[in-house]
Write an enzyme that holds these catalytic residues in place. Sequence first.
Site, mmCIF file in Angstrom:
data_model
loop_
_atom_site.group_PDB
_atom_site.id
_atom_site.type_symbol
_atom_site.label_atom_id
_atom_site.label_comp_id
_atom_site.label_asym_id
_atom_site.label_seq_id
_atom_site.Cartn_x
_atom_site.Cartn_y
_atom_site.Cartn_z
ATOM 1 N N THR A 271 39.681 40.458 27.822
ATOM 2 C CA THR A 271 40.223 39.178 27.353
ATOM 3 C C THR A 271 41.639 38.957 27.909
ATOM 4 O OG1 THR A 271 39.033 39.587 25.292
ATOM 5 C CG2 THR A 271 40.585 37.747 25.292
ATOM 6 N N ALA A 272 41.858 37.748 28.424
ATOM 7 C CA ALA A 272 43.173 37.317 28.936
ATOM 8 C C ALA A 272 43.536 37.909 30.299
ATOM 9 C CB ALA A 272 44.307 37.575 27.943
ATOM 10 N N ALA A 273 42.605 38.604 30.956
ATOM 11 C CA ALA A 273 42.925 39.135 32.290
ATOM 12 C C ALA A 273 43.184 37.976 33.262
ATOM 13 C CB ALA A 273 41.778 39.999 32.798
ATOM 14 N N GLY A 274 42.305 36.970 33.230
ATOM 15 C CA GLY A 274 42.478 35.808 34.111
ATOM 16 C C GLY A 274 43.767 35.054 33.776
ATOM 17 N N ASP A 275 44.076 34.961 32.487
ATOM 18 C CA ASP A 275 45.295 34.255 32.061
ATOM 19 C C ASP A 275 46.541 34.987 32.552
ATOM 20 O OD1 ASP A 275 43.620 32.498 30.684
ATOM 21 O OD2 ASP A 275 43.704 33.700 28.857
HETATM 22 O O1 RIB Z 1 41.088 33.611 28.040
HETATM 23 C C1 RIB Z 1 41.017 34.245 26.798
HETATM 24 C C2 RIB Z 1 41.165 33.256 25.681
HETATM 25 O O2 RIB Z 1 40.060 32.373 25.673
HETATM 26 C C3 RIB Z 1 41.193 33.856 24.291
HETATM 27 O O3 RIB Z 1 42.472 34.234 23.889
HETATM 28 C C4 RIB Z 1 40.561 32.773 23.435
HETATM 29 O O4 RIB Z 1 41.417 32.211 22.489
HETATM 30 C C5 RIB Z 1 40.017 31.731 24.408
HETATM 31 O O5 RIB Z 1 40.799 30.629 24.491
#
Ligand code: RIB
Length: 323
Positions: A271-275
């Site tokens: 989770t959040a790797a792309g972000d």
């Molecule tokens: O990219 C990850 C995110 O996608 C999570 O934090 C979740 O809230 C969704 O928006």
Amino acid sequence: MRGLRVSTMTPKTSKILSQRIRKMVWGKSIMSIINFGSLNIDDVYTVDHILRPGETLAASSYQIFPGGKGNNQSIALGRAGALVAHVGKVGADGLWLLDLLEKAGVDTSRVRKSDGPTGRAIIQVDSTGQNSILLFAGANKTLTHDELRAALDTCRPGDWILTQNEISGVSYLLAEAKARGLPVAFNPAPMGPEVLDYPLDAVTLLVVNETEAEALAGCSGSPERLLDALAIRYPDMQIVLTLGGDGVVFHSASEGRLRVKGQSVKVVDTTAAGDTFLGYFLAARQRGFDIRKALETANQAAAITVTRPGAASSIPLWDEVRI
Ligand code: RIB
């Protein structure tokens, strides 16, 4: 990036600087990144496998994390020392998210309060670190055109607009940014058919994973094939195609194609790797890094994120990223 000014700020100082001090250190001529993005509360369940239809399953742990693609990207930008402001909306239950943004050095003065609930994500993380995400948009989809316009009115020439597909008014935002001559970084996540109707000619930098690339390119196949198809459809865009553990490929008409290999790490939660990747890429470009170095830096930051649980909480500080 246009309006770029190379900083004299050391990585050590960057992590603790407030926006006001960052502005003084970076100088007046540098562009800010104005992120129009979602803010979510993530309810994260650790499970053996992702739930199947009709199945009831006991989770081995449950935690609440700060999340939302927009929020995660702003935190990544902030922790990487960028000059960044967040535009979004939260309910009373999500005000703590703003404290975390501010702690990361993000300007939250343009975040609005909603009478309704903050966006929520129910996330299952399986034993291999893969996830599945169920979204409730909440306040994120109550942003009005007037509110978006008011935030755009605060942008200076050369500022970059960043957005994803988790807030209301994305189509309007892209069109307005283009009309104002503001460069746009767009991450069409979560991908939906409506994205194909957005005015994508407003987009300067497109950051996509393979699923998003397939939807936009209208075909499937190797990363090279996807980039070929995207480059024909959107010849003026800079395109970053993220490939998870396999790294990333960049394409633009002027730079051609650049590939950076993935890193081998022990995955805990993707989770959040792309972000993280996107936030660090923009921050590195704002610091004056060339595209290859910015890709490598962002790749490194994302590799750290997947070794930790949670979304925004797992994003590293600049000092932790080996460049
Ligand atoms: O990219 C990850 C995110 O996608 C999570 O934090 C979740 O809230 C969704 O928006």
